[in-house]
Design a protein around this motif. Sequence first.
Motif, PDB file in Angstrom:
ATOM      1  N   LEU A 242       7.762  -4.803   7.260  1.00 59.57           N
ATOM      2  CA  LEU A 242       7.556  -3.478   6.680  1.00 59.57           C
ATOM      3  C   LEU A 242       6.441  -3.522   5.633  1.00 59.57           C
ATOM      4  CD1 LEU A 242       8.583  -0.547   6.481  1.00 59.57           C
ATOM      5  CD2 LEU A 242      10.191  -1.326   4.724  1.00 59.57           C
ATOM      6  N   ARG A 243       5.537  -2.524   5.698  1.00 60.53           N
ATOM      7  CA  ARG A 243       4.410  -2.491   4.762  1.00 60.53           C
ATOM      8  C   ARG A 243       4.244  -1.142   4.062  1.00 60.53           C
ATOM      9  NH1 ARG A 243       5.285  -6.852   4.436  1.00 60.53           N
ATOM     10  NH2 ARG A 243       4.127  -8.699   5.088  1.00 60.53           N
ATOM     11  N   GLU A 244       4.558  -0.024   4.721  1.00 55.53           N
ATOM     12  CA  GLU A 244       4.441   1.289   4.082  1.00 55.53           C
ATOM     13  C   GLU A 244       5.753   2.044   4.270  1.00 55.53           C
ATOM     14  OE1 GLU A 244       0.954   3.458   5.263  1.00 55.53           O
ATOM     15  OE2 GLU A 244      -0.326   1.664   5.164  1.00 55.53           O
ATOM     16  N   PHE A 245       6.221   2.695   3.185  1.00 60.11           N
ATOM     17  CA  PHE A 245       7.581   3.231   3.178  1.00 60.11           C
ATOM     18  C   PHE A 245       7.715   4.267   2.062  1.00 60.11           C
ATOM     19  CE2 PHE A 245       6.962  -0.506   0.633  1.00 60.11           C
ATOM     20  CZ  PHE A 245       7.444  -0.125  -0.610  1.00 60.11           C
ATOM     21  N   PRO A 246       8.726   5.115   2.136  1.00 60.87           N
ATOM     22  CA  PRO A 246       9.012   6.044   1.033  1.00 60.87           C
ATOM     23  C   PRO A 246       9.894   5.386  -0.016  1.00 60.87           C
ATOM     24  CG  PRO A 246      10.474   6.475   2.859  1.00 60.87           C
ATOM     25  CD  PRO A 246       9.567   5.356   3.312  1.00 60.87           C
ATOM     26  N   LEU A 247      10.018   6.032  -1.165  1.00 59.89           N
ATOM     27  CA  LEU A 247      11.000   5.622  -2.165  1.00 59.89           C
ATOM     28  C   LEU A 247      12.373   6.136  -1.752  1.00 59.89           C
ATOM     29  CD1 LEU A 247       9.052   6.429  -5.460  1.00 59.89           C
ATOM     30  CD2 LEU A 247       9.396   4.177  -4.424  1.00 59.89           C
ATOM     31  N   ILE A 248      13.427   5.448  -2.169  1.00 60.69           N
ATOM     32  CA  ILE A 248      14.780   5.902  -1.848  1.00 60.69           C
ATOM     33  C   ILE A 248      14.972   7.337  -2.330  1.00 60.69           C
ATOM     34  CG2 ILE A 248      17.246   5.482  -2.133  1.00 60.69           C
ATOM     35  CD1 ILE A 248      16.654   2.582  -2.740  1.00 60.69           C
ATOM     36  N   SER A 249      14.449   7.633  -3.512  1.00 61.66           N
ATOM     37  CA  SER A 249      14.633   8.968  -4.099  1.00 61.66           C
ATOM     38  C   SER A 249      14.010  10.064  -3.256  1.00 61.66           C
ATOM     39  CB  SER A 249      14.058   9.005  -5.515  1.00 61.66           C
ATOM     40  OG  SER A 249      12.676   8.672  -5.497  1.00 61.66           O
ATOM     41  N   GLU A 250      13.067   9.714  -2.403  1.00 59.04           N
ATOM     42  CA  GLU A 250      12.382  10.720  -1.586  1.00 59.04           C
ATOM     43  C   GLU A 250      13.206  11.169  -0.382  1.00 59.04           C
ATOM     44  OE1 GLU A 250       7.923   8.982  -2.670  1.00 59.04           O
ATOM     45  OE2 GLU A 250       8.563   9.094  -0.586  1.00 59.04           O
ATOM     46  N   PHE A 251      14.147  10.339   0.052  1.00 58.55           N
ATOM     47  CA  PHE A 251      14.952  10.732   1.213  1.00 58.55           C
ATOM     48  C   PHE A 251      16.452  10.686   0.959  1.00 58.55           C
ATOM     49  CE2 PHE A 251      14.216   6.151   1.703  1.00 58.55           C
ATOM     50  CZ  PHE A 251      15.478   5.670   2.013  1.00 58.55           C
ATOM     51  N   ALA A 252      16.862  10.259  -0.230  1.00 59.06           N
ATOM     52  CA  ALA A 252      18.293  10.146  -0.527  1.00 59.06           C
ATOM     53  C   ALA A 252      18.580  10.537  -1.972  1.00 59.06           C
ATOM     54  CB  ALA A 252      18.786   8.727  -0.249  1.00 59.06           C
ATOM     55  N   SER A 253      18.263  11.800  -2.294  1.00 57.91           N
ATOM     56  CA  SER A 253      18.550  12.315  -3.634  1.00 57.91           C
ATOM     57  C   SER A 253      19.512  13.494  -3.591  1.00 57.91           C
ATOM     58  CB  SER A 253      17.257  12.740  -4.346  1.00 57.91           C
ATOM     59  OG  SER A 253      16.502  11.602  -4.706  1.00 57.91           O
ATOM     60  N   ALA A 254      19.351  14.344  -2.610  1.00 59.00           N
ATOM     61  CA  ALA A 254      20.212  15.525  -2.499  1.00 59.00           C
ATOM     62  C   ALA A 254      20.566  15.752  -1.029  1.00 59.00           C
ATOM     63  CB  ALA A 254      19.506  16.744  -3.081  1.00 59.00           C
ATOM     64  N   PRO A 255      21.620  15.102  -0.522  1.00 58.59           N
ATOM     65  CA  PRO A 255      22.573  14.247  -1.231  1.00 58.59           C
ATOM     66  C   PRO A 255      22.076  12.803  -1.368  1.00 58.59           C
ATOM     67  CG  PRO A 255      23.242  14.446   1.040  1.00 58.59           C
ATOM     68  CD  PRO A 255      22.014  15.309   0.890  1.00 58.59           C
ATOM     69  N   ILE A 256      22.781  12.030  -2.205  1.00 55.00           N
ATOM     70  CA  ILE A 256      22.378  10.637  -2.397  1.00 55.00           C
ATOM     71  C   ILE A 256      22.880   9.740  -1.265  1.00 55.00           C
ATOM     72  CG2 ILE A 256      22.193  10.847  -4.906  1.00 55.00           C
ATOM     73  CD1 ILE A 256      24.894   9.404  -5.122  1.00 55.00           C
ATOM     74  N   PHE A 257      23.774  10.291  -0.427  1.00 61.10           N
ATOM     75  CA  PHE A 257      24.277   9.568   0.749  1.00 61.10           C
ATOM     76  C   PHE A 257      24.126  10.488   1.962  1.00 61.10           C
ATOM     77  CE2 PHE A 257      28.330   7.903   2.979  1.00 61.10           C
ATOM     78  CZ  PHE A 257      27.586   7.001   3.726  1.00 61.10           C
ATOM     79  N   PRO A 258      22.891  10.647   2.459  1.00 64.34           N
ATOM     80  CA  PRO A 258      22.639  11.619   3.519  1.00 64.34           C
ATOM     81  C   PRO A 258      23.257  11.229   4.860  1.00 64.34           C
ATOM     82  CG  PRO A 258      20.673  10.326   3.082  1.00 64.34           C
ATOM     83  CD  PRO A 258      21.660   9.957   2.024  1.00 64.34           C
ATOM     84  N   GLU A 259      23.714  12.242   5.596  1.00 64.87           N
ATOM     85  CA  GLU A 259      24.263  12.010   6.934  1.00 64.87           C
ATOM     86  C   GLU A 259      23.154  11.780   7.950  1.00 64.87           C
ATOM     87  OE1 GLU A 259      26.983  14.907   8.344  1.00 64.87           O
ATOM     88  OE2 GLU A 259      28.218  14.895   6.535  1.00 64.87           O
ATOM     89  N   LYS A 260      22.010  12.438   7.741  1.00 59.38           N
ATOM     90  CA  LYS A 260      20.901  12.346   8.681  1.00 59.38           C
ATOM     91  C   LYS A 260      19.686  11.745   7.997  1.00 59.38           C
ATOM     92  CE  LYS A 260      22.387  16.404  11.341  1.00 59.38           C
ATOM     93  NZ  LYS A 260      21.996  17.743  11.859  1.00 59.38           N
ATOM     94  N   LEU A 261      18.916  10.967   8.766  1.00 64.88           N
ATOM     95  CA  LEU A 261      17.692  10.357   8.259  1.00 64.88           C
ATOM     96  C   LEU A 261      16.548  10.665   9.209  1.00 64.88           C
ATOM     97  CD1 LEU A 261      19.168   6.866   7.305  1.00 64.88           C
ATOM     98  CD2 LEU A 261      18.372   8.597   5.685  1.00 64.88           C
ATOM     99  N   ASN A 262      15.392  10.911   8.629  1.00 70.09           N
ATOM    100  CA  ASN A 262      14.179  11.161   9.398  1.00 70.09           C
ATOM    101  C   ASN A 262      13.029  10.534   8.610  1.00 70.09           C
ATOM    102  OD1 ASN A 262      11.926  12.221  10.743  1.00 70.09           O
ATOM    103  ND2 ASN A 262      12.981  14.126  11.236  1.00 70.09           N
ATOM    104  N   LEU A 263      12.723   9.281   8.929  1.00 67.74           N
ATOM    105  CA  LEU A 263      11.779   8.497   8.128  1.00 67.74           C
ATOM    106  C   LEU A 263      10.625   7.994   8.981  1.00 67.74           C
ATOM    107  CD1 LEU A 263      14.275   6.201   6.151  1.00 67.74           C
ATOM    108  CD2 LEU A 263      13.271   8.364   5.391  1.00 67.74           C
ATOM    109  N   THR A 264       9.447   7.964   8.380  1.00 66.30           N
ATOM    110  CA  THR A 264       8.287   7.339   9.004  1.00 66.30           C
ATOM    111  C   THR A 264       7.926   6.096   8.206  1.00 66.30           C
ATOM    112  OG1 THR A 264       7.462   9.451   9.848  1.00 66.30           O
ATOM    113  CG2 THR A 264       5.884   7.643   9.685  1.00 66.30           C
TER     114      THR A 264
END
Length: 322
Positions: A242-264
């Motif tokens: 892995l070389r490029e990624f988002p911060l956790i806060s960008e995909f898991a803040s509201a909610p902090i335990f998301p049911e769905k993920l959509n990440l590049t």
Amino acid sequence: MKRDNKHISLKDIEKKHKNPHEELFNDSSYFNGLGDDGSYFLVRQSFRTTRGNEFWLELFFPNLGLLRLKNHPGKEGEGFQQGNLKFDCLQLGKKWRISFIGEMDLSGEEKKVKFDLIFTSKTPIVNFHNAMIVDATARAIAKGKWSKSFFEKLKDSKKHHFEQGGTLTGSVIINQHKRDVNWSSMRDHSWGIRKWSGWKRHIWFCGMMENGESFNVSMVEYDYMGQLTAGFVTEGKQIHYLREFPLISEFASAPIFPEKLNLTLKYSDNKEYHLICERATFVPYNMDGEYRINEGISSGTVNGIKLKLVTEFGFNPKYYDL
């Protein structure tokens, strides 16, 4: 134990490590199993110099429910063993046996459970020393408030960590009723200092794709330092990191335990990997009363290829309202 994480022998990778002189030293081994029918299996043994050993053991079948080992499995053995819960290496880097005989809880009712499972590797062992992003790690350390305490805590981030994908097959007997299983599986072995109260939050996504390749994204925030990130995807004998990624806060803040993920995400082969997944359920864990982990069981796709994976989210309740 060699300190050069790049050149640890296969024999050292596959053995249990101890350091009685280091408080909170931890050797942790984990296996999961995820079935096409929605069944799953989670097991972990952690051997610690202080605070006692840890264990997880969960079995779920859709037509039965969730079985959990709630009572301590027993005395620590020479290898990866607590009572009748055992991990035995049958072939270095290739094959492990996971076995247990005892009682597990099913909705308040004790069931007699016996299983004998074989993990067989399908992908190479991944050394997370190679997966760490050096410049991002250096930036995270540089931003920390340097002090004697900071560098003492920094030891917690310096672990030996290995993962591998494969299959988990064999039989599970519950009250004399036998079930044959054939699960996709990921295993994990790490050792070093682990102080749960020093973790702020983390995510760990790992699983096997339908084409037989393994996939991982790992991120952790400590209370003294920003996010550290690693990950990999396999392609035959090749490992792309892995070389490029988002911060956790960008995909898991509201909610902090998301049911769905959509990440590049972007790996060292310069390809983008698009992860889409949805959680079916999760199993909660309380670590020393200081940290909580929700072990999500999810399915989805990576670049359109079907994937079964664990989506693990950990939180320090001091920082998050759970």
